[in-house]
Design a protein around this motif. Structure first.
Motif, PDB file in Angstrom:
ATOM      1  N   LYS A   1      45.605 -42.833  36.862  1.00 58.86           N
ATOM      2  CA  LYS A   1      44.950 -43.091  38.144  1.00 58.86           C
ATOM      3  C   LYS A   1      45.917 -42.884  39.296  1.00 58.86           C
ATOM      4  CE  LYS A   1      41.350 -46.182  36.572  1.00 58.86           C
ATOM      5  NZ  LYS A   1      40.725 -47.480  36.686  1.00 58.86           N
ATOM      6  N   ILE A   2      47.160 -43.313  39.123  1.00 55.55           N
ATOM      7  CA  ILE A   2      48.179 -43.106  40.153  1.00 55.55           C
ATOM      8  C   ILE A   2      48.397 -41.611  40.374  1.00 55.55           C
ATOM      9  CG2 ILE A   2      50.642 -43.346  40.671  1.00 55.55           C
ATOM     10  CD1 ILE A   2      50.497 -46.091  39.276  1.00 55.55           C
ATOM     11  N   SER A   3      48.529 -40.873  39.280  1.00 50.68           N
ATOM     12  CA  SER A   3      48.781 -39.441  39.384  1.00 50.68           C
ATOM     13  C   SER A   3      47.624 -38.715  40.047  1.00 50.68           C
ATOM     14  CB  SER A   3      49.036 -38.847  37.993  1.00 50.68           C
ATOM     15  OG  SER A   3      50.161 -39.447  37.405  1.00 50.68           O
ATOM     16  N   VAL A   4      46.401 -39.052  39.648  1.00 49.34           N
ATOM     17  CA  VAL A   4      45.232 -38.377  40.211  1.00 49.34           C
ATOM     18  C   VAL A   4      45.099 -38.677  41.699  1.00 49.34           C
ATOM     19  CG1 VAL A   4      42.696 -38.357  40.181  1.00 49.34           C
ATOM     20  CG2 VAL A   4      43.973 -38.208  38.053  1.00 49.34           C
ATOM     21  N   SER A   5      45.373 -39.917  42.088  1.00 51.15           N
ATOM     22  CA  SER A   5      45.174 -40.286  43.489  1.00 51.15           C
ATOM     23  C   SER A   5      46.297 -39.787  44.401  1.00 51.15           C
ATOM     24  CB  SER A   5      45.049 -41.803  43.622  1.00 51.15           C
ATOM     25  OG  SER A   5      46.282 -42.426  43.308  1.00 51.15           O
ATOM     26  N   ARG A   6      47.494 -39.595  43.873  1.00 53.40           N
ATOM     27  CA  ARG A   6      48.634 -39.242  44.719  1.00 53.40           C
ATOM     28  C   ARG A   6      49.001 -37.762  44.712  1.00 53.40           C
ATOM     29  NH1 ARG A   6      48.865 -43.163  48.204  1.00 53.40           N
ATOM     30  NH2 ARG A   6      48.959 -45.168  47.215  1.00 53.40           N
ATOM     31  N   VAL A   7      48.757 -37.083  43.624  1.00 56.79           N
ATOM     32  CA  VAL A   7      49.236 -35.709  43.482  1.00 56.79           C
ATOM     33  C   VAL A   7      48.221 -34.738  44.075  1.00 56.79           C
ATOM     34  CG1 VAL A   7      49.904 -33.932  41.836  1.00 56.79           C
ATOM     35  CG2 VAL A   7      50.575 -36.283  41.445  1.00 56.79           C
ATOM     36  N   LYS A   8      48.709 -33.875  44.959  1.00 53.61           N
ATOM     37  CA  LYS A   8      47.858 -32.867  45.586  1.00 53.61           C
ATOM     38  C   LYS A   8      48.039 -31.501  44.930  1.00 53.61           C
ATOM     39  CE  LYS A   8      46.565 -35.922  48.529  1.00 53.61           C
ATOM     40  NZ  LYS A   8      45.781 -36.931  47.908  1.00 53.61           N
ATOM     41  N   ARG A   9      49.211 -31.236  44.353  1.00 51.11           N
ATOM     42  CA  ARG A   9      49.479 -29.957  43.694  1.00 51.11           C
ATOM     43  C   ARG A   9      49.465 -30.154  42.182  1.00 51.11           C
ATOM     44  NH1 ARG A   9      54.826 -27.610  46.235  1.00 51.11           N
ATOM     45  NH2 ARG A   9      54.734 -26.568  44.221  1.00 51.11           N
TER      46      ARG A   9
ATOM     47  N   PHE B   1      51.582 -32.701  38.677  1.00 52.89           N
ATOM     48  CA  PHE B   1      50.801 -33.756  38.037  1.00 52.89           C
ATOM     49  C   PHE B   1      51.496 -34.330  36.808  1.00 52.89           C
ATOM     50  CE2 PHE B   1      47.678 -35.414  35.089  1.00 52.89           C
ATOM     51  CZ  PHE B   1      46.994 -36.295  35.908  1.00 52.89           C
ATOM     52  N   SER B   2      51.945 -33.475  35.878  1.00 55.91           N
ATOM     53  CA  SER B   2      52.535 -33.983  34.632  1.00 55.91           C
ATOM     54  C   SER B   2      53.836 -34.728  34.904  1.00 55.91           C
ATOM     55  CB  SER B   2      52.766 -32.846  33.641  1.00 55.91           C
ATOM     56  OG  SER B   2      53.652 -31.901  34.177  1.00 55.91           O
ATOM     57  N   TRP B   3      54.624 -34.242  35.845  1.00 56.52           N
ATOM     58  CA  TRP B   3      55.883 -34.904  36.157  1.00 56.52           C
ATOM     59  C   TRP B   3      55.628 -36.297  36.729  1.00 56.52           C
ATOM     60  CZ3 TRP B   3      58.351 -36.520  40.705  1.00 56.52           C
ATOM     61  CH2 TRP B   3      59.696 -36.798  40.562  1.00 56.52           C
ATOM     62  N   ILE B   4      54.707 -36.398  37.667  1.00 54.81           N
ATOM     63  CA  ILE B   4      54.372 -37.700  38.259  1.00 54.81           C
ATOM     64  C   ILE B   4      53.758 -38.622  37.210  1.00 54.81           C
ATOM     65  CG2 ILE B   4      52.942 -38.857  39.998  1.00 54.81           C
ATOM     66  CD1 ILE B   4      55.275 -37.326  41.189  1.00 54.81           C
ATOM     67  N   PHE B   5      52.939 -38.073  36.327  1.00 56.61           N
ATOM     68  CA  PHE B   5      52.322 -38.866  35.272  1.00 56.61           C
ATOM     69  C   PHE B   5      53.379 -39.458  34.339  1.00 56.61           C
ATOM     70  CE2 PHE B   5      50.383 -39.068  31.000  1.00 56.61           C
ATOM     71  CZ  PHE B   5      49.463 -40.077  31.259  1.00 56.61           C
TER      72      PHE B   5
END
Length: 105
Positions: free
Chosen positions: A4-12, A16-20
């Protein structure tokens, strides 16, 4: 939570995988610290035992998730075969065509 954090914060999409992964790691470390703190308040011996058990339970959870996903998929397949044999046979035929296209013999 990490998803949920990754989906809401990542625009590119390439981030995504790194932030996840980083979110998952940080959330796990916070969860471990919180559990250890609460357990240490109760008794230090329990906190020491918990420190040794937590990684093992994490590994077992990953194994359980993999087995549960396989079981749920197999269960759906059994229900499809029982409830709609024609759809099941059509799906099996399409699978054979796909496999013969991908791996010609």
């Amino acid at each position: 939570v990490a998803r949920k954090i990754s989906v809401s914060r990542v625009k590119r999409d390439d981030f995504f995988s790194w932030i996840f992964v980083v979110s998952s790691l940080l959330l796990y470390l916070v969860w471990m610290a919180l559990l250890l703190l609460i357990t240490a308040i109760v008794d230090v011996k329990y906190a020491a035992a918990l420190m040794m058990i937590m990684p093992i339970t994490g590994i077992l959870t990953l194994c359980y998730i993999r087995c549960a996903e396989n079981w749920f998929q197999y269960d759906k397949l059994k229900k499809l075969k029982r409830n709609s044999p024609s759809a099941f046979n059509e799906m099996c035929g399409l699978r054979r065509v796909l496999l013969s296209t991908l791996f010609p013999s």
